[in-house]
Motif scaffolding. Structure first.
Motif, PDB file in Angstrom:
ATOM      1  N   LEU A  23       0.856  -1.190   0.000  1.00  0.00           N
ATOM      2  CA  LEU A  23       0.000   0.000   0.000  1.00  0.00           C
ATOM      3  C   LEU A  23       0.893   1.241   0.000  1.00  0.00           C
ATOM      4  O   LEU A  23       1.558   1.542   0.994  1.00  0.00           O
ATOM      5  CB  LEU A  23      -0.909  -0.015   1.233  1.00  0.00           C
ATOM      6  N   HIS A  24       0.917   1.939  -1.107  1.00  0.00           N
ATOM      7  CA  HIS A  24       1.858   3.052  -1.301  1.00  0.00           C
ATOM      8  C   HIS A  24       1.429   4.301  -0.525  1.00  0.00           C
ATOM      9  O   HIS A  24       0.316   4.391   0.018  1.00  0.00           O
ATOM     10  CB  HIS A  24       2.004   3.370  -2.790  1.00  0.00           C
ATOM     11  N   LEU A  33       6.287   0.201  -4.489  1.00  0.00           N
ATOM     12  CA  LEU A  33       6.775  -0.729  -3.470  1.00  0.00           C
ATOM     13  C   LEU A  33       7.106  -2.150  -3.937  1.00  0.00           C
ATOM     14  O   LEU A  33       7.797  -2.860  -3.198  1.00  0.00           O
ATOM     15  CB  LEU A  33       5.747  -0.813  -2.332  1.00  0.00           C
ATOM     16  N   PRO A  34       6.629  -2.625  -5.100  1.00  0.00           N
ATOM     17  CA  PRO A  34       6.944  -4.011  -5.461  1.00  0.00           C
ATOM     18  C   PRO A  34       8.423  -4.345  -5.538  1.00  0.00           C
ATOM     19  O   PRO A  34       8.802  -5.513  -5.389  1.00  0.00           O
ATOM     20  CB  PRO A  34       6.274  -4.170  -6.836  1.00  0.00           C
ATOM     21  N   GLY A  35       9.282  -3.334  -5.748  1.00  0.00           N
ATOM     22  CA  GLY A  35      10.715  -3.599  -5.752  1.00  0.00           C
ATOM     23  C   GLY A  35      11.223  -4.131  -4.425  1.00  0.00           C
ATOM     24  O   GLY A  35      12.293  -4.744  -4.364  1.00  0.00           O
ATOM     25  N   ALA A  47       0.299  -8.377  -4.056  1.00  0.00           N
ATOM     26  CA  ALA A  47      -0.433  -7.433  -4.896  1.00  0.00           C
ATOM     27  C   ALA A  47      -0.093  -6.039  -4.414  1.00  0.00           C
ATOM     28  O   ALA A  47      -0.051  -5.778  -3.214  1.00  0.00           O
ATOM     29  CB  ALA A  47      -1.936  -7.670  -4.801  1.00  0.00           C
ATOM     30  N   SER A  48       0.183  -5.137  -5.353  1.00  0.00           N
ATOM     31  CA  SER A  48       0.473  -3.749  -5.021  1.00  0.00           C
ATOM     32  C   SER A  48      -0.686  -2.909  -5.542  1.00  0.00           C
ATOM     33  O   SER A  48      -0.913  -2.819  -6.752  1.00  0.00           O
ATOM     34  CB  SER A  48       1.792  -3.301  -5.649  1.00  0.00           C
ATOM     35  N   LEU A  49      -1.435  -2.301  -4.624  1.00  0.00           N
ATOM     36  CA  LEU A  49      -2.667  -1.615  -4.990  1.00  0.00           C
ATOM     37  C   LEU A  49      -2.422  -0.143  -5.291  1.00  0.00           C
ATOM     38  O   LEU A  49      -1.597   0.496  -4.644  1.00  0.00           O
ATOM     39  CB  LEU A  49      -3.697  -1.736  -3.858  1.00  0.00           C
ATOM     40  N   LEU A  98      -1.238  -9.876   4.457  1.00  0.00           N
ATOM     41  CA  LEU A  98      -0.220  -9.215   5.278  1.00  0.00           C
ATOM     42  C   LEU A  98       0.060  -7.875   4.614  1.00  0.00           C
ATOM     43  O   LEU A  98       0.859  -7.795   3.680  1.00  0.00           O
ATOM     44  CB  LEU A  98       1.041 -10.070   5.375  1.00  0.00           C
ATOM     45  N   PRO A  99      -0.623  -6.812   5.038  1.00  0.00           N
ATOM     46  CA  PRO A  99      -0.398  -5.506   4.419  1.00  0.00           C
ATOM     47  C   PRO A  99       0.932  -4.895   4.842  1.00  0.00           C
ATOM     48  O   PRO A  99       1.310  -4.929   6.019  1.00  0.00           O
ATOM     49  CB  PRO A  99      -1.576  -4.667   4.924  1.00  0.00           C
ATOM     50  N   ILE A 100       1.640  -4.356   3.857  1.00  0.00           N
ATOM     51  CA  ILE A 100       2.867  -3.597   4.077  1.00  0.00           C
ATOM     52  C   ILE A 100       2.622  -2.215   3.502  1.00  0.00           C
ATOM     53  O   ILE A 100       2.532  -2.047   2.280  1.00  0.00           O
ATOM     54  CB  ILE A 100       4.081  -4.258   3.413  1.00  0.00           C
TER      55      ILE A 100
END
Length: 209
Positions: A23-24, A33-35, A47-49, A98-100
């Motif tokens: 979650l950006h 953030l996927p990097g 998944a990057s929303l 697991l949200p980051i």
């Protein structure tokens, strides 16, 4: 409407111990953030929303900023509902998330925990904070104390001191907290923090396996 960038393995998220949600922060997008995935969640589906409010080209937000560090509850609740709608539509029912989240996305990560904790395996808040208004699962969380990692830069001047104090108090009273402050780090993420997140995510995934 929320869109997302997905890992190849996200379709099999129901077979994994957890599915990571990136979650950006304010003004960013789903490519931010996927990097981190190979460094903090290797081998896990993710998944990057993209947040639903468009600020400009490749610039999005979960909610508008009115008072820094102290948003009104209504737009935050609307964004929370939108994330859960995406999760319910796109991830298997058996998948624990697991949200980051970073910055504003860190607040949204805590919102998932504070609304449907039975679906959240663990929570990572990076340079973020919590909403001041009470949320539906707060009383339950005070009893169950789920795992949360909260990391912030010692030199972070973006998150207000009041928001930091509120977050420290709420997390200490409602979670099993791993809190870290990183010397020399401003409003960002460094290698030391990523290494600590990796350890936390591995711990959570091993419990869920």
């Amino acid at each position: 409407m929320i869109s997302a960038r997905l890992s190849e393995a996200v379709g099999a998220a129901g077979d994994a111990p957890v599915a990571v949600l990136f979650l950006h922060g304010f003004g960013s997008n789903e490519d931010d953030l996927p990097g981190l995935a190979p460094f903090v969640a290797p081998g896990l589906p993710w998944a990057s929303l993209r947040a639903p409010i468009t600020l400009g080209p490749s610039s999005h937000a979960w909610f508008e900023i009115s008072t820094p560090g102290d948003p009104a509850p209504e737009p935050v609740v609307a964004a929370t509902d939108a994330i859960w709608e995406w999760v319910d539509t796109n991830l298997p029912e058996a998948a624990a998330v697991l949200p980051i989240g970073f910055s504003q996305g860190g607040l949204m990560a805590t919102q998932l925990l504070r609304t449907r904790p039975e679906r959240v395996a663990g929570t990572v808040v990076l340079g973020g904070f919590v909403l001041g208004a009470g949320q539906p699962a707060d009383a339950l969380l005070a009893e169950t104390r789920p795992p949360v990692f909260w990391g912030r830069g010692e030199l972070d001047a973006v998150i207000t001191p009041d928001a930091v104090a509120r977050t420290a108090a709420w997390l200490s009273a409602h979670t099993t907290l791993q809190a870290r402050t990183y010397p020399g780090l401003a409003h960002g993420i460094n290698a030391a923090e990523a290494a600590d997140v990796l350890t936390f995510v591995a711990q959570v995934a091993s419990v869920r396996a």
